[in-house]
Enzyme design. Structure first.
Site, PDB file in Angstrom:
ATOM      1  N   ALA A   1       8.293   3.262  38.901  1.00 35.67           N
ATOM      2  CA  ALA A   1       7.140   4.058  39.305  1.00 35.67           C
ATOM      3  C   ALA A   1       6.811   3.967  40.800  1.00 35.67           C
ATOM      4  CB  ALA A   1       5.929   3.625  38.478  1.00 35.67           C
ATOM      5  N   GLY A   2       7.214   2.863  41.449  1.00 36.94           N
ATOM      6  CA  GLY A   2       6.885   2.674  42.870  1.00 36.94           C
ATOM      7  C   GLY A   2       7.509   3.711  43.782  1.00 36.94           C
TER       8      GLY A   2
ATOM      9  N   PRO B   1       0.064   7.211  40.281  1.00 33.74           N
ATOM     10  CA  PRO B   1      -0.086   5.750  40.291  1.00 33.74           C
ATOM     11  C   PRO B   1       1.069   5.071  39.567  1.00 33.74           C
ATOM     12  CG  PRO B   1      -2.020   6.832  39.324  1.00 33.74           C
ATOM     13  CD  PRO B   1      -0.967   7.884  39.474  1.00 33.74           C
ATOM     14  N   ASP B   2       1.409   3.836  39.958  1.00 35.43           N
ATOM     15  CA  ASP B   2       2.389   3.092  39.162  1.00 35.43           C
ATOM     16  C   ASP B   2       1.656   2.448  37.989  1.00 35.43           C
ATOM     17  OD1 ASP B   2       1.119   0.879  40.210  1.00 35.43           O
ATOM     18  OD2 ASP B   2       2.839   0.130  41.338  1.00 35.43           O
ATOM     19  N   PHE B   3       2.292   1.511  37.318  1.00 37.70           N
ATOM     20  CA  PHE B   3       1.661   0.923  36.130  1.00 37.70           C
ATOM     21  C   PHE B   3       0.974  -0.398  36.437  1.00 37.70           C
ATOM     22  CE2 PHE B   3       4.916   3.776  34.676  1.00 37.70           C
ATOM     23  CZ  PHE B   3       4.263   4.477  33.677  1.00 37.70           C
ATOM     24  N   ARG B   4       1.662  -1.281  37.194  1.00 40.06           N
ATOM     25  CA  ARG B   4       1.207  -2.667  37.250  1.00 40.06           C
ATOM     26  C   ARG B   4       0.624  -3.119  38.581  1.00 40.06           C
ATOM     27  NH1 ARG B   4       5.355  -2.102  33.958  1.00 40.06           N
ATOM     28  NH2 ARG B   4       5.010  -2.716  31.798  1.00 40.06           N
TER      29      ARG B   4
ATOM     30  N   GLN C   1      13.284   4.622  35.305  1.00 36.57           N
ATOM     31  CA  GLN C   1      12.326   4.390  34.216  1.00 36.57           C
ATOM     32  C   GLN C   1      11.249   5.464  34.247  1.00 36.57           C
ATOM     33  OE1 GLN C   1      11.436  -0.202  34.125  1.00 36.57           O
ATOM     34  NE2 GLN C   1      12.149   0.370  36.135  1.00 36.57           N
ATOM     35  N   ASN C   2      11.326   6.337  35.238  1.00 31.46           N
ATOM     36  CA  ASN C   2      10.237   7.285  35.452  1.00 31.46           C
ATOM     37  C   ASN C   2      10.353   8.509  34.549  1.00 31.46           C
ATOM     38  OD1 ASN C   2       9.496   5.485  37.352  1.00 31.46           O
ATOM     39  ND2 ASN C   2      10.117   6.694  39.110  1.00 31.46           N
TER      40      ASN C   2
ATOM     41  N   ASP D   1       8.530  11.292  35.420  1.00 27.65           N
ATOM     42  CA  ASP D   1       7.941  12.390  36.198  1.00 27.65           C
ATOM     43  C   ASP D   1       8.949  13.460  36.605  1.00 27.65           C
ATOM     44  OD1 ASP D   1       9.346  11.194  38.345  1.00 27.65           O
ATOM     45  OD2 ASP D   1       7.596  10.030  38.970  1.00 27.65           O
TER      46      ASP D   1
ATOM     47  N   HIS E   1      13.648   5.587  30.037  1.00 22.64           N
ATOM     48  CA  HIS E   1      12.431   5.634  29.220  1.00 22.64           C
ATOM     49  C   HIS E   1      12.113   7.064  28.789  1.00 22.64           C
ATOM     50  CE1 HIS E   1      11.132   1.453  30.904  1.00 22.64           C
ATOM     51  NE2 HIS E   1      12.146   1.391  30.078  1.00 22.64           N
TER      52      HIS E   1
ATOM     53  N   CYS F   1       4.823  18.565   6.546  1.00 26.74           N
ATOM     54  CA  CYS F   1       4.922  17.290   7.275  1.00 26.74           C
ATOM     55  C   CYS F   1       3.665  17.095   8.139  1.00 26.74           C
ATOM     56  CB  CYS F   1       6.170  17.297   8.159  1.00 26.74           C
ATOM     57  SG  CYS F   1       6.253  15.922   9.306  1.00 26.74           S
TER      58      CYS F   1
ATOM     59  N   SER G   1       8.842  -3.186  39.004  1.00 27.02           N
ATOM     60  CA  SER G   1       8.491  -4.600  38.848  1.00 27.02           C
ATOM     61  C   SER G   1       9.557  -5.335  38.037  1.00 27.02           C
ATOM     62  CB  SER G   1       7.129  -4.722  38.149  1.00 27.02           C
ATOM     63  OG  SER G   1       7.205  -4.130  36.866  1.00 27.02           O
TER      64      SER G   1
HETATM   65  P1  OAD Z   1       5.434  -1.046  37.654  1.00 31.65           P
HETATM   66  O1  OAD Z   1       4.085  -0.486  37.916  1.00 31.65           O
HETATM   67  O2  OAD Z   1       5.540  -2.133  36.659  1.00 31.65           O
HETATM   68  O3  OAD Z   1       6.069  -1.588  39.011  1.00 31.65           O
HETATM   69  C1  OAD Z   1       6.051  -0.824  40.187  1.00 31.65           C
HETATM   70  C2  OAD Z   1       6.560  -1.714  41.318  1.00 31.65           C
HETATM   71  O4  OAD Z   1       6.639  -0.889  42.486  1.00 31.65           O
HETATM   72  C3  OAD Z   1       5.643  -2.877  41.655  1.00 31.65           C
HETATM   73  O5  OAD Z   1       6.432  -4.012  41.963  1.00 31.65           O
HETATM   74  C4  OAD Z   1       4.873  -2.377  42.898  1.00 31.65           C
HETATM   75  O6  OAD Z   1       4.514  -3.452  43.753  1.00 31.65           O
HETATM   76  C5  OAD Z   1       5.934  -1.520  43.553  1.00 31.65           C
HETATM   77  N1  OAD Z   1       5.417  -0.417  44.360  1.00 31.65           N
HETATM   78  C6  OAD Z   1       4.412   0.443  44.090  1.00 31.65           C
HETATM   79  N2  OAD Z   1       4.301   1.391  45.041  1.00 31.65           N
HETATM   80  C7  OAD Z   1       5.277   1.115  45.950  1.00 31.65           C
HETATM   81  C8  OAD Z   1       5.699   1.734  47.161  1.00 31.65           C
HETATM   82  N3  OAD Z   1       5.119   2.850  47.638  1.00 31.65           N
HETATM   83  N4  OAD Z   1       6.723   1.169  47.846  1.00 31.65           N
HETATM   84  C9  OAD Z   1       7.339   0.039  47.375  1.00 31.65           C
HETATM   85  N5  OAD Z   1       6.996  -0.573  46.236  1.00 31.65           N
HETATM   86  C10 OAD Z   1       5.981  -0.040  45.520  1.00 31.65           C
HETATM   87  O7  OAD Z   1       6.349   0.196  37.274  1.00 31.65           O
HETATM   88  P2  OAD Z   1       7.764   0.163  36.532  1.00 31.65           P
HETATM   89  O8  OAD Z   1       8.567  -1.003  36.957  1.00 31.65           O
HETATM   90  O9  OAD Z   1       8.352   1.508  36.697  1.00 31.65           O
HETATM   91  O10 OAD Z   1       7.109   2.283  30.523  1.00 31.65           O
HETATM   92  O11 OAD Z   1       7.315  -0.033  35.024  1.00 31.65           O
HETATM   93  C11 OAD Z   1       8.283  -0.074  34.013  1.00 31.65           C
HETATM   94  C12 OAD Z   1       7.776   0.574  32.744  1.00 31.65           C
HETATM   95  O12 OAD Z   1       6.526  -0.002  32.381  1.00 31.65           O
HETATM   96  C13 OAD Z   1       7.459   2.039  32.873  1.00 31.65           C
HETATM   97  O13 OAD Z   1       8.593   2.862  32.716  1.00 31.65           O
HETATM   98  C14 OAD Z   1       6.462   2.271  31.795  1.00 31.65           C
HETATM   99  C15 OAD Z   1       5.641   1.031  31.909  1.00 31.65           C
HETATM  100  O14 OAD Z   1       5.052   0.610  30.753  1.00 31.65           O
HETATM  101  C16 OAD Z   1       6.886   3.323  29.687  1.00 31.65           C
HETATM  102  O15 OAD Z   1       6.270   4.291  30.002  1.00 31.65           O
HETATM  103  C17 OAD Z   1       7.510   3.163  28.363  1.00 31.65           C
END
Ligand code: OAD
Length: 392
Positions: free
Chosen positions: A43-44, A52-55, A125-126, A128, A145, A182, A220
């Site tokens: 998501a980053g 927005p990202d997730f974590r 994993q995105n 979008d 995903h 159904c 992450s």
């Molecule tokens: P996370 O939100 O877990 O992690 C995003 C990472 O990107 C974090 O380490 C942030 O610090 C970093 N980050 C955010 N913005 C950034 C930027 N502009 N430049 C550099 N780094 C940045 O997102 P994912 O790892 O994608 O699952 O999460 C994995 C899965 O968890 C997703 O696919 C989703 C979620 O639950 C489902 O939807 C099933």
């Protein structure tokens, strides 16, 4: 055990690269030693597009979903929870639905790798679809995903038509299976917690072992099995992490290079070191839409030493400002999109209650209004032909 290993390896000099630097990595690419690059994203890479990202602790979706009254944040993507309460997912889904956002320069960087014939596979994993929007061909993308491209009934698994899905998304209704016997809930083929990843992931998960460079960006690395992909790379294969913070075991191998910064500035750095920056900027410019605000001009390079230093200071200042603004814009996204929608749902609920109480018949046009397609938005018809609306 893992930590001990990392400590030993971190002190070991690189075996493949000349140094653990972006310049050495660029040299490796310019020497044509990186011809099979795997890219792994999360998501980053889309946060600078406004999603927005997730974590991320303050701005991530999971930190901001309390307003959806979920038992825990991840429940919004949990299949068991969805069965009993699909509305929180659909509240978010409309906002995440492809077609609204412009790809970032990081997405265009992946396209550039492909145009140069260097991209072996992109594991994302995105959901979008911005990689496709940026021009990465579908057959090079593993959407680990899932995605919004298709949808089906969660009970009988019958596919659900894309045009009806789009209408449901935009009219804020939860779609159900068309087979009335159904009538199960319909869900986009996004992989929820508790669901199996697509077979394409398992068919390709060993590919990183054959890669000569891995680039991990904006994730992450906290969700398995995706999170273990970088470890499948051969020990001597250089791995680059571009991320705000250090994640997974990245940095623990002798040929790992870490760019702990914003993805967009990280890919610009690598592109510049490879001599590709102008090409990258031009490729990204192609993704602009008519109503996008004009992009700030990129600084010209190589003046006096003082000017270079001043430019570096200005750039750092801009990076800090943009990080702060990003946080602000992601809060605004949540307020404008999710909060407004929750308020609208609440109003609808209240209206329904009043109607029931007064035993009033809904106005004749109510059904049509709820199912009427929303205003035209830039779509992904060029990459997902089945999303094309039937001609009138
Ligand atoms: P996370 O939100 O877990 O992690 C995003 C990472 O990107 C974090 O380490 C942030 O610090 C970093 N980050 C955010 N913005 C950034 C930027 N502009 N430049 C550099 N780094 C940045 O997102 P994912 O790892 O994608 O699952 O999460 C994995 C899965 O968890 C997703 O696919 C989703 C979620 O639950 C489902 O939807 C099933």
């Amino acid at each position: 055990m893992g930590n001990e290993e990392s400590r030993v390896e971190v002190d070991t000099p690189p075996q493949t690269l000349k140094a653990r630097t972006v310049e050495a990595l660029a040299q490796y690419i310019r020497d044509e030693r990186a011809k099979r690059i795997v890219v792994m994203t999360g998501a980053g890479i889309s946060t600078s597009a406004g999603i927005p990202d997730f974590r991320s602790p303050e701005t991530g979706l999971y930190a901001n979903l309390a307003r959806l009254n979920l038992p825990y944040a991840e429940a919004v993507f949990d299949i068991s929870y969805f069965r009993s309460n699909p509305e929180p997912f659909y509240t978010l889904a409309e906002e995440l639905y492809p077609g609204k956002y412009r790809p970032t320069i990081t997405h265009s960087f992946i396209t550039l790798l492909h145009r140069k014939g260097l991209l072996l596979k992109l594991f994302t994993q995105n959901i979008d679809c911005l990689e496709r929007e940026a021009g990465v061909p579908g057959d090079l993308i593993i959407e680990a995903h899932g995605s919004f491209a298709t949808q089906r009934c969660i009970d009988c698994k019958s596919p659900f038509p894309a045009d009806l899905m789009r209408i449901a998304m935009h009219s804020n209704t939860v779609p159900h299976c068309l087979d009335t016997s159904c009538a199960g809930l319909v869900k986009p083929d996004i992989v929820f917690f508790g669901e199996q990843l697509p077979s394409s992931f398992f068919e390709n998960r060993d590919l990183p072992a054959t890669a000569d460079l891995a680039i991990v960006m904006g994730t992450s690395l906290s969700v398995h099995p995706f999170a273990s992909l970088p470890q499948i790379c051969a020990e001597k294969t250089p791995r680059l992490l571009i991320n705000s913070d250090k994640v997974g075991d990245m940095g623990s191998r002798p040929d790992d290079v870490l760019l702990l910064e914003d993805c967009d500035s990280g890919v610009r750095k690598l592109a510049e070191a490879c001599g590709w920056l102008d090409e990258l900027e031009a490729l990204w410019a192609e993704t602009a839409r008519p109503d996008d605000p004009p992009q700030a001009e990129q600084p010209q390079t190589k003046k006096s030493r003082d000017e270079i230093l001043q430019e570096e200071v200005d750039k750092l200042t801009k990076d800090v400002e943009s990080t702060l603004n990003l946080g602000k814009s992601q809060h605004e996204w949540l307020e404008n999109h999710v909060d407004r929608k929750i308020a609208r749902r609440q109003e609808e609920e209240d209206e329904k209650t009043v109607e029931q109480r007064e035993n009033l018949k809904p106005p004749d046009d109510e059904g049509e209004k709820r199912m009427a397609p929303a205003k035209e938005e830039p779509g992904l018809e060029h990459v997902y032909p089945h999303l094309k609306k039937p001609s009138p």
